[in-house]
Design a protein around this motif. Structure first.
Motif, mmCIF file in Angstrom:
data_model
loop_
_atom_site.group_PDB
_atom_site.id
_atom_site.type_symbol
_atom_site.label_atom_id
_atom_site.label_comp_id
_atom_site.label_asym_id
_atom_site.label_seq_id
_atom_site.Cartn_x
_atom_site.Cartn_y
_atom_site.Cartn_z
ATOM 1 N N MET A 129 -5.063 -3.500 1.588
ATOM 2 C CA MET A 129 -4.535 -4.568 2.434
ATOM 3 C C MET A 129 -5.694 -5.244 3.156
ATOM 4 O O MET A 129 -6.688 -4.606 3.478
ATOM 5 C CB MET A 129 -3.555 -4.004 3.477
ATOM 6 C CG MET A 129 -2.322 -3.385 2.874
ATOM 7 S SD MET A 129 -1.181 -2.812 4.151
ATOM 8 C CE MET A 129 -0.441 -4.365 4.595
ATOM 9 N N GLU B 19 -3.346 -8.823 6.925
ATOM 10 C CA GLU B 19 -2.064 -8.183 6.612
ATOM 11 C C GLU B 19 -1.792 -7.016 7.570
ATOM 12 O O GLU B 19 -0.671 -6.869 8.062
ATOM 13 C CB GLU B 19 -2.046 -7.688 5.166
ATOM 14 C CG GLU B 19 -2.001 -8.793 4.144
ATOM 15 C CD GLU B 19 -2.214 -8.294 2.726
ATOM 16 O OE1 GLU B 19 -1.486 -8.782 1.831
ATOM 17 O OE2 GLU B 19 -3.083 -7.425 2.507
ATOM 18 N N CYS C 113 -7.709 1.829 4.580
ATOM 19 C CA CYS C 113 -8.444 0.616 4.213
ATOM 20 C C CYS C 113 -9.934 0.767 4.510
ATOM 21 O O CYS C 113 -10.782 0.358 3.705
ATOM 22 C CB CYS C 113 -7.873 -0.595 4.945
ATOM 23 S SG CYS C 113 -6.257 -1.126 4.315
ATOM 24 N N MET D 197 0.844 -1.159 0.000
ATOM 25 C CA MET D 197 0.000 0.000 0.000
ATOM 26 C C MET D 197 0.897 1.232 0.000
ATOM 27 O O MET D 197 1.770 1.371 0.844
ATOM 28 C CB MET D 197 -0.890 -0.028 1.249
ATOM 29 C CG MET D 197 -1.576 1.271 1.508
ATOM 30 S SD MET D 197 -2.708 1.399 2.919
ATOM 31 C CE MET D 197 -2.537 -0.031 3.861
#
Length: 89
Positions: A76, A80, A64, A1
């Protein structure tokens, strides 16, 4: 990311401060400074780096969540992110 430097401004500030503190610790050791003073400064460096790491994880979690709210696939998975978070401990 990929993370935006704008979003991570606080983490960058902490890391730059820690970089300066680490240079001071190295100089203290090279100059034979007192052990207690060296370790106190080293603990401050460690804390600053840790806090920067947690700030980066928190930013990633927000990114996210924002992607999910927009109906997009987050960059992600929760697993993760959790793994990265636990790597800081």
């Amino acid at each position: 990311m990929e993370m935006s430097p704008v979003l991570l401004r606080d983490a960058l500030t902490r890391l730059k401060r820690a970089q300066g503190q680490l240079g001071a610790v190295i100089s203290m050791i090279e100059n034979g400074d007192d052990c207690k003073r060296v370790l106190t400064q080293l603990a401050a460096v460690s804390s600053a780096v840790d806090r920067a790491g947690f700030k980066i994880i928190a930013t990633g979690m927000r990114e996210c969540q924002a992607a999910r709210e927009r109906g997009e696939e987050p960059p992600m998975t929760d697993e993760e992110l959790e793994k990265l978070f636990l790597s800081l401990s």
